[in-house]
Every structure is written in C-alpha cells, then in structure tokens.
Write a protein that holds these residues in place. Structure first.
Motif, PDB file in Angstrom:
ATOM      1  N   ASP A   1      17.687  -3.936  -7.841  1.00 17.77           N
ATOM      2  CA  ASP A   1      16.767  -3.012  -8.512  1.00 17.77           C
ATOM      3  C   ASP A   1      16.260  -3.607  -9.818  1.00 17.77           C
ATOM      4  OD1 ASP A   1      15.920  -0.704  -7.254  1.00 17.77           O
ATOM      5  OD2 ASP A   1      17.851   0.303  -7.508  1.00 17.77           O
ATOM      6  N   GLU A   2      17.178  -4.174 -10.574  1.00 18.12           N
ATOM      7  CA  GLU A   2      16.770  -4.728 -11.873  1.00 18.12           C
ATOM      8  C   GLU A   2      15.854  -5.937 -11.681  1.00 18.12           C
ATOM      9  OE1 GLU A   2      20.170  -5.131 -14.706  1.00 18.12           O
ATOM     10  OE2 GLU A   2      21.193  -3.916 -13.199  1.00 18.12           O
TER      11      GLU A   2
ATOM     12  N   ASP B   1      12.505  -4.584 -10.672  1.00 20.09           N
ATOM     13  CA  ASP B   1      11.849  -3.980 -11.850  1.00 20.09           C
ATOM     14  C   ASP B   1      11.239  -5.070 -12.723  1.00 20.09           C
ATOM     15  OD1 ASP B   1      12.586  -1.467 -11.061  1.00 20.09           O
ATOM     16  OD2 ASP B   1      14.282  -1.285 -12.445  1.00 20.09           O
ATOM     17  N   TRP B   2      11.991  -6.146 -12.893  1.00 20.53           N
ATOM     18  CA  TRP B   2      11.499  -7.266 -13.722  1.00 20.53           C
ATOM     19  C   TRP B   2      10.217  -7.839 -13.118  1.00 20.53           C
ATOM     20  CZ3 TRP B   2      10.938 -12.436 -12.243  1.00 20.53           C
ATOM     21  CH2 TRP B   2      10.701 -13.358 -13.272  1.00 20.53           C
TER      22      TRP B   2
ATOM     23  N   ALA C   1       7.306  -5.445 -13.598  1.00 18.76           N
ATOM     24  CA  ALA C   1       6.873  -5.228 -14.987  1.00 18.76           C
ATOM     25  C   ALA C   1       5.975  -6.349 -15.500  1.00 18.76           C
ATOM     26  CB  ALA C   1       8.108  -5.107 -15.882  1.00 18.76           C
TER      27      ALA C   1
END
Ligand SMILES: Cc1ncc(COP(=O)(O)O)c(C=O)c1O
Length: 477
Positions: A241-242, A245-246, A249
């Motif tokens: 997930d992280e 997200d990165w 973004a």
C-alpha cells in the motif's frame, strides 16, 4: 515399432512412477552413496542401434529414482521446492500422454479451455483484477522477465518510444526501483530484458528484508518499481500500500508501473488469515508467481499475471501467416516461448481438487508447520532470526555462553556444521543461506504433505544434530 510392446513399456513406466510416488515419503531426503554410485550406469556410449523402450525406462527407474532428492515428500525443507499433489501428478501424466502444444487455441482446444478456466479461478482466488491476463511460463524467473518486458515496453510506449520496433538503443530513460531483499533472479530478469542488474535504485530493507517505504527515492520521472511478496529467507512482504501510494503521489504525467515478485508468497492471497500481509498487493500492474512451488504442481510452471493483457501482447506477439494473432488469448503471443506445454492442466486439476478452502488450507498448514518448527527450535536453544509470518524459518546455531563459540564467526562455523550434520543424517534436508552477513539455515515448508507430525520430526532431527555439533565443541582452557 510394435504397438503392444510400446503399450507394455508405458504400463511398466506407469507402474514404476506409481511405486516411486507411493514410497517417496519413506526415502531418505538425500540419496545415499550407493545411489550416487549407481548413476554410473548412465555412463555408456550413445548406442548405435538403440535399445528397447522398456529396457531404457527400466534403467531410468533403477539408476535414476534412487538418485532423486525426496523433494516430493513431506520432509524436504530445502530452497522453496513444493511437492506434487496427486491430482497434479495425474494431470501431468495425462498431459504428457496428450502431448499438446498449447501455443495457440487451434493447436489444443482443451488447453485453451483450461487456460480460460484457470485464469478466472486464479484471479478470483487471489483477488487480482478480473480482466488480467494469466500467462503460463517455466517459472518465476521467466514470469518476472515477462512482466518486466511488458512493463518496459509500456513505459517506453507512454514516452513515445516503440521498443519492440527500435530496441533500447537511444530509448528514453526511466528509473527502476527494487528492494534490498529482491531475489537474485529478479536481477537476472532485469538484466535479461535490458534494464540492467546494477542500474537500479536499491531501497534499503528492514530487519526482515522488507522494502522500507520511508526510504523510497525521490523520483519524479517515469519509474518501474519491483516489490516482493515473500522474501526468500524470511518470507516477509513489502509494504504494498505504501509503495503504491508513493507511486500514485508522483506527478501525474510521469508513467509508473508496479510489479510484484511473489514466486511463493503470492499464494498468501488465498489465505484469509494472512490478509494483513497482502494489503495493497492488488494495486500492482503485474505479478509473477510459481505453480511448482506452493501450489504443488510439477515443475516447471510459472505464472505471469498482467493487469492489461494488451501489454503482454504488445511485447510478445510473433504473428505470421500460419500463426496469426487472433481475438482470443493466444499463449504464444503473450509469452516469451512459442511452443509450450499445457501447464494449465495441472493447475486446473490442483485448484479443482483443493477448492478455495483447500488452497487456503495448504497455505495455513505449511505456515503452521513453520511456526511450530520455529517454536521448537527456539525452545531447544537455536536462534530464530525471522518473524515467522509465512512458511520460512531462518535459524542459526550460536555458541552457548561459556563454550568456545561466543562470536559471530563461531556461530557461522557452528551453523555450517549443523547444516552439514543434517544433510549427512539424511532424514530431512535443509540448506544454508547468508543473512545480514552471517551464515544461517533456511527451513522452507512448501509441501502439501507436511503436517504437525513432520514439523515435530524435523525439529527433533535439527535439535539432535545441533546437540551432536555442540558435543564436538572443545571448551576453552
Ligand atoms: C522470490 C523469488 N523470486 C523468484 C524466484 C525464482 O523462481 P524460479 O526458480 O521458479 O524461476 C524464487 C525462487 O525461489 C523466489 O523465491
């Protein structure tokens, strides 16, 4: 050629294979010295006139079967090598008898049908996007390479470059990001598709080998990120997930692709008890896994899953007048190989026989066995180096306080001695690895057969061997 003789040879071979399957659990994990010596029977000149098939197959069984590792049994814990489910083995036999070329639907209607069925089942079981392509290849190395080639061509297409037409000479650059714990074969796959083994940003890993999302580089341009489900030593999962997200973004104009190497770990998606590990895994653009590891079909079966089938097709189409690229899923136009074995038959047989609950059970049982082995080894005085979140246990034999082996180097030597002792003992098989600069032993539970009794047995063998190694220690003067 005599039809009756041929059939008789096949019957005999089937009986020998059955005998092997029926006795594999009773075999030592490692062949004995007589079995190694018996391999000398293959050292003969190429026969001028040939010998009957029945005799050839008899030699194969007599000299070959004893010289196998019992990796199809319950007590083999080396590398990450799955055993074979009976349904998969039976399907493999039938598939060999059919000898279908699964390159195109026109070459094998049954292969095409079972490809379609397994595609739907697998995506549903693993919770991956329903429209994705599933391409069968030889293993995770080639599955990774297939996905990375599709990622490369897609990113370059978005940058206005046709890599299939013009190659990589003069192509626009993009960044490649991998975790420090990426598998060595992922680097091979990157090299194979022209992205380079060293021209990568390596994100540091935490103490379990997980990519540290807080250490992802500051990149604004086009990027390919390779994450991992199942670190080969610890079984750890990257924070998907992280990472996703990165990627999301970054500036909108910069194309990105998230690939996941899940050679064995992807199967955790099938186990509702392991949801916490796989959060965000479905946000990737492509995934690679193996059937021959944890699904327990025979070698060699890898799967490349790509969210948009057009991306595989762009890279792998090899149309010619006699092998047109049709509207259907043509395996040869979505994979590196053209002619190919119908690997989907075994996957279908395994999935149908296990069902959704059975696949989840396969994963849970192996993870439970790994946890039990780790628990017993820790109680017995070995150092368990990883959080046992999956099917991998990473252990070390450290010296006890007061004996000669206080330091890390002694621990390395003791652990190497333990592994040698276990392999010489022969009742189970475990192999070495390097973890954070130190020698460690890996115990991988990847067989459908391995249950609580085998876990207890394995721990007992390891602890007995550890005691033998410790007994050889000479106390400090
Ligand atoms: C994480 C990971 N990726 C890739 C591979 C390569 O798989 P294969 O040997 O099926 O090509 C492995 C094998 O252990 C693995 O663990």
């Amino acid at each position: 050629m005599d039809r009756d003789e041929d059939l008789e040879a096949l019957r005999a071979a089937a009986a020998m294979a059955l005998e092997y399957a029926a006795t594999v659990d009773d075999r030592p994990a490692t062949p004995d010295t007589a079995a190694f010596a018996g391999l000398g029977a293959f050292d003969e000149p190429l026969p001028q006139a040939g010998v009957p098939a029945s005799e050839t197959l008899r030699l194969l069984h007599a000299a070959g079967s004893p010289a196998t590792m019992a990796s199809a049994g319950a007590r083999y814990f080396g590398f990450v090598i799955g055993a074979t489910l009976p349904a998969a083995l039976g399907a493999a036999w039938l598939t060999s008898a059919w000898d279908q070329n699964a390159a195109l639907p026109v070459m094998s209607p049954v292969a095409a049908k079972l490809h379609d069925v397994t595609r739907g089942w697998l995506l549903e079981l693993l919770g991956l996007p329903a429209g994705s392509a599933v391409a069968y290849v030889t293993g995770a190395t080639v599955a990774n390479a297939s996905c990375l080639a599709a990622a490369r061509d897609t990113l370059l297409a978005r940058l206005g470059w046709d890599a299939q037409a013009d190659g990589l000479f003069g192509a626009p650059a993009f960044d490649v990001v991998i975790g420090e714990g990426a598998h060595s074969t992922l680097l091979k796959s990157l090299g194979l598709v022209g992205l380079g083994r060293s021209r990568v940003h390596v994100v540091p890993a935490d103490d379990q080998g997980r990519m540290r999302a807080d250490a992802l580089p500051d990149l604004a341009g086009p990027v390919l990120v390779c994450a991992q489900a199942g670190e080969v030593n610890t079984g750890a999962f990257d924070p998907f997930d992280e990472i996703a997200d990165w990627l999301a973004a970054r500036p909108h104009a910069a194309p990105g692709w998230l690939h996941v190497d899940g050679a064995f770990g992807l199967w955790a998606l099938a186990d509702p008890g392991r949801r916490h590990l796989v959060a965000g895994l479905d946000r990737a653009d492509s995934w690679a896994t193996d059937g021959h590891k944890w699904l327990n079909v025979t070698h060699d079966c890898g799967l490349a899953v790509v969210r948009d089938p057009a991306h595989l097709r762009r890279t792998f189409t090899a149309a010619a007048g006699y092998v047109p690229a049709g509207d259907t899923f043509d395996p040869m136009h979505h994979t590196p190989q053209s002619s190919q074995r119908a690997r989907q038959v075994e996957v279908w047989a395994a999935l149908r026989t296990l069902g959704r609950a059975g696949v989840a059970g396969l994963v849970t049982r192996a993870c439970d066995a790994a946890a039990e082995i780790a628990r017993r080894l820790a109680v017995g005085g070995l150092t368990v180096l990883n959080e046992v979140v999956l099917n991998q246990v990473l252990v070390r034999l450290d010296g006890e306080p007061g004996d000669t082996a206080g330091g890390a180097a002694e621990g390395d030597a003791l652990t190497a001695a333990l592994i040698a002792e276990i392999q010489a003992d022969g009742r189970i098989w475990c192999g070495p690895t390097r973890w954070r600069g130190r020698t460690a032993m890996r115990v991988s539970v990847s067989s459908w057969k391995t249950g609580p009794e085998d876990a207890a047995f394995a721990a007992d063998v390891i602890l007995t061997c550890a005691a033998r190694v410790r007994a050889t220690l000479v106390p400090l003067p």
